[in-house]
Design a protein around this motif. Structure first.
Motif, PDB file in Angstrom:
ATOM      1  N   GLU A  82       0.828  -1.213   0.000  1.00 49.86           N
ATOM      2  CA  GLU A  82       0.000   0.000   0.000  1.00 49.86           C
ATOM      3  C   GLU A  82       0.861   1.261   0.000  1.00 49.86           C
ATOM      4  OE1 GLU A  82      -2.622  -0.633   3.322  1.00 49.86           O
ATOM      5  OE2 GLU A  82      -3.885  -2.023   2.169  1.00 49.86           O
ATOM      6  N   ARG A  83       1.971   1.240   0.728  1.00 48.97           N
ATOM      7  CA  ARG A  83       2.901   2.371   0.726  1.00 48.97           C
ATOM      8  C   ARG A  83       3.490   2.575  -0.676  1.00 48.97           C
ATOM      9  NH1 ARG A  83       7.481   0.991   3.966  1.00 48.97           N
ATOM     10  NH2 ARG A  83       5.892   0.229   5.346  1.00 48.97           N
ATOM     11  N   ALA A  84       3.847   1.478  -1.330  1.00 48.02           N
ATOM     12  CA  ALA A  84       4.394   1.566  -2.689  1.00 48.02           C
ATOM     13  C   ALA A  84       3.334   2.091  -3.660  1.00 48.02           C
ATOM     14  CB  ALA A  84       4.897   0.204  -3.144  1.00 48.02           C
ATOM     15  N   GLN A  85       2.095   1.680  -3.476  1.00 41.39           N
ATOM     16  CA  GLN A  85       1.013   2.170  -4.341  1.00 41.39           C
ATOM     17  C   GLN A  85       0.808   3.676  -4.144  1.00 41.39           C
ATOM     18  OE1 GLN A  85      -1.710  -1.258  -3.216  1.00 41.39           O
ATOM     19  NE2 GLN A  85      -2.479  -0.721  -5.245  1.00 41.39           N
ATOM     20  N   ARG A  86       0.870   4.120  -2.898  1.00 46.71           N
ATOM     21  CA  ARG A  86       0.747   5.555  -2.651  1.00 46.71           C
ATOM     22  C   ARG A  86       1.895   6.309  -3.315  1.00 46.71           C
ATOM     23  NH1 ARG A  86      -0.699   3.731   2.447  1.00 46.71           N
ATOM     24  NH2 ARG A  86       1.353   4.239   3.311  1.00 46.71           N
ATOM     25  N   TRP A  87       3.104   5.804  -3.170  1.00 51.69           N
ATOM     26  CA  TRP A  87       4.277   6.410  -3.799  1.00 51.69           C
ATOM     27  C   TRP A  87       4.080   6.461  -5.311  1.00 51.69           C
ATOM     28  CZ3 TRP A  87       9.175   8.254  -2.405  1.00 51.69           C
ATOM     29  CH2 TRP A  87      10.124   8.287  -3.419  1.00 51.69           C
ATOM     30  N   HIS A  89       1.273   6.299  -6.975  1.00 52.81           N
ATOM     31  CA  HIS A  89       0.177   7.213  -7.308  1.00 52.81           C
ATOM     32  C   HIS A  89       0.669   8.656  -7.287  1.00 52.81           C
ATOM     33  CE1 HIS A  89      -3.906   8.590  -7.780  1.00 52.81           C
ATOM     34  NE2 HIS A  89      -3.751   9.376  -6.739  1.00 52.81           N
ATOM     35  N   ARG A  90       1.516   8.982  -6.321  1.00 56.48           N
ATOM     36  CA  ARG A  90       2.022  10.354  -6.185  1.00 56.48           C
ATOM     37  C   ARG A  90       2.993  10.724  -7.305  1.00 56.48           C
ATOM     38  NH1 ARG A  90       5.050  12.925  -0.923  1.00 56.48           N
ATOM     39  NH2 ARG A  90       5.185  15.028  -1.750  1.00 56.48           N
ATOM     40  N   TYR A  91       3.948   9.837  -7.608  1.00 54.04           N
ATOM     41  CA  TYR A  91       4.996  10.157  -8.574  1.00 54.04           C
ATOM     42  C   TYR A  91       4.773   9.534  -9.952  1.00 54.04           C
ATOM     43  CZ  TYR A  91       7.360  11.858  -4.449  1.00 54.04           C
ATOM     44  OH  TYR A  91       7.669  12.542  -3.305  1.00 54.04           O
ATOM     45  N   GLY A  92       3.828   8.632 -10.038  1.00 56.23           N
ATOM     46  CA  GLY A  92       3.497   8.027 -11.318  1.00 56.23           C
ATOM     47  C   GLY A  92       4.614   7.179 -11.900  1.00 56.23           C
ATOM     48  N   LYS A  93       4.573   7.055 -13.192  1.00 53.43           N
ATOM     49  CA  LYS A  93       5.523   6.185 -13.878  1.00 53.43           C
ATOM     50  C   LYS A  93       6.972   6.605 -13.664  1.00 53.43           C
ATOM     51  CE  LYS A  93       4.850   8.700 -18.167  1.00 53.43           C
ATOM     52  NZ  LYS A  93       4.218   8.636 -19.472  1.00 53.43           N
ATOM     53  N   ALA A 111       4.017  -2.448  -7.569  1.00 55.13           N
ATOM     54  CA  ALA A 111       2.945  -1.445  -7.603  1.00 55.13           C
ATOM     55  C   ALA A 111       2.648  -1.014  -9.036  1.00 55.13           C
ATOM     56  CB  ALA A 111       3.322  -0.233  -6.759  1.00 55.13           C
ATOM     57  N   ALA A 112       3.668  -0.932  -9.877  1.00 55.64           N
ATOM     58  CA  ALA A 112       3.446  -0.561 -11.282  1.00 55.64           C
ATOM     59  C   ALA A 112       2.549  -1.580 -11.972  1.00 55.64           C
ATOM     60  CB  ALA A 112       4.777  -0.441 -12.017  1.00 55.64           C
ATOM     61  N   GLY A 113       2.713  -2.844 -11.631  1.00 53.84           N
ATOM     62  CA  GLY A 113       1.830  -3.871 -12.179  1.00 53.84           C
ATOM     63  C   GLY A 113       0.418  -3.733 -11.645  1.00 53.84           C
ATOM     64  N   VAL A 114       0.298  -3.489 -10.347  1.00 56.29           N
ATOM     65  CA  VAL A 114      -1.020  -3.292  -9.725  1.00 56.29           C
ATOM     66  C   VAL A 114      -1.722  -2.106 -10.372  1.00 56.29           C
ATOM     67  CG1 VAL A 114      -2.208  -2.621  -7.588  1.00 56.29           C
ATOM     68  CG2 VAL A 114      -0.366  -4.317  -7.508  1.00 56.29           C
ATOM     69  N   MET A 115      -0.968  -1.032 -10.614  1.00 55.60           N
ATOM     70  CA  MET A 115      -1.540   0.198 -11.171  1.00 55.60           C
ATOM     71  C   MET A 115      -1.705   0.127 -12.692  1.00 55.60           C
ATOM     72  SD  MET A 115      -1.900   1.792  -8.336  1.00 55.60           S
ATOM     73  CE  MET A 115      -2.070   3.532  -8.483  1.00 55.60           C
ATOM     74  N   ARG A 116      -1.403  -1.038 -13.258  1.00 58.44           N
ATOM     75  CA  ARG A 116      -1.614  -1.293 -14.691  1.00 58.44           C
ATOM     76  C   ARG A 116      -0.778  -0.394 -15.604  1.00 58.44           C
ATOM     77  NH1 ARG A 116      -3.442  -5.817 -13.184  1.00 58.44           N
ATOM     78  NH2 ARG A 116      -5.657  -6.224 -13.139  1.00 58.44           N
ATOM     79  N   GLU A 117       0.461  -0.098 -15.175  1.00 54.48           N
ATOM     80  CA  GLU A 117       1.372   0.648 -16.045  1.00 54.48           C
ATOM     81  C   GLU A 117       1.620  -0.200 -17.287  1.00 54.48           C
ATOM     82  OE1 GLU A 117       3.168   3.572 -17.514  1.00 54.48           O
ATOM     83  OE2 GLU A 117       2.714   3.811 -15.391  1.00 54.48           O
ATOM     84  N   PRO A 118       1.504   0.378 -18.479  1.00 52.00           N
ATOM     85  CA  PRO A 118       1.758  -0.404 -19.694  1.00 52.00           C
ATOM     86  C   PRO A 118       3.186  -0.978 -19.691  1.00 52.00           C
ATOM     87  CG  PRO A 118       0.703   1.673 -20.238  1.00 52.00           C
ATOM     88  CD  PRO A 118       1.064   1.739 -18.778  1.00 52.00           C
ATOM     89  N   LEU A 119       3.303  -2.230 -20.090  1.00 52.71           N
ATOM     90  CA  LEU A 119       4.595  -2.911 -20.044  1.00 52.71           C
ATOM     91  C   LEU A 119       5.687  -2.189 -20.837  1.00 52.71           C
ATOM     92  CD1 LEU A 119       6.238  -5.274 -18.957  1.00 52.71           C
ATOM     93  CD2 LEU A 119       5.448  -6.623 -20.914  1.00 52.71           C
ATOM     94  N   PRO A 120       5.441  -1.695 -22.047  1.00 47.28           N
ATOM     95  CA  PRO A 120       6.529  -1.001 -22.768  1.00 47.28           C
ATOM     96  C   PRO A 120       7.068   0.214 -22.006  1.00 47.28           C
ATOM     97  CG  PRO A 120       4.768  -1.557 -24.292  1.00 47.28           C
ATOM     98  CD  PRO A 120       4.263  -1.855 -22.910  1.00 47.28           C
TER      99      PRO A 120
END
Length: 145
Positions: A82-87, A89-93, A111-120
């Motif tokens: 959850e801390r990583a997700q907040r981080w 969310h705050r700073y993004g990709k 967290a990037a995977g959880v937040m659905r950051e595109p793989l490329p």
């Protein structure tokens, strides 16, 4: 001189070091540089690619985390994730540029995977951060010689 087993070993160590398993690839890279038997550029490239591919495993873990997040074997505790997700969310990709930082970096890649950051996008940003880290380490090692 190309010694494929050495490069495969470095790739493997860098790969494992980027996953949730504890491993240090930096000492291996420094040792290989100090041996003066290998191309420093190729060593940095192999370590960077291996470390990036290991981080991609964390990204995949993040993609499926909802199913397994509360499993006993899951490597990240709920509060750390959850801390990583907040981080994230705050700073993004852009937070992926610091994915090389021990412990924090692993959580950010999950967290990037959880937040659905595109793989490329994930792969490019993680590679840049990890390549910069290995380049700085190589430069520091070469300055000691």
């Amino acid at each position: 001189m190309l010694d494929f087993t050495t490069y495969i070993g470095l790739f493997s160590a860098a790969f494992i070091a980027a996953t949730i398993f504890p491993m240090q690839s930096e000492a291996i890279l420094v040792g290989l540089i100090l041996s003066n038997r290998f191309s420093v550029v190729l060593l940095v490239l192999v370590a960077s690619v291996g470390n990036t591919m290991g981080a991609a495993v964390n990204w995949l873990l993040g993609r499926g985390v909802e199913r397994y997040r509360d499993s006993r074997w899951f490597p990240l505790k709920r509060d750390k994730l959850e801390r990583a997700q907040r981080w994230y969310h705050r700073y993004g990709k852009w937070s992926l540029l610091v994915s090389w930082i021990p412990v924090v970096g692993d959580a950010v890649t999950v967290a990037a995977g959880v937040m659905r950051e595109p793989l490329p996008t994930f792969l490019v940003l993680v590679f840049i951060g990890k390549a910069l880290r290995y380049t700085v380490l190589a430069a520091a090692t070469l300055s000691m010689i």
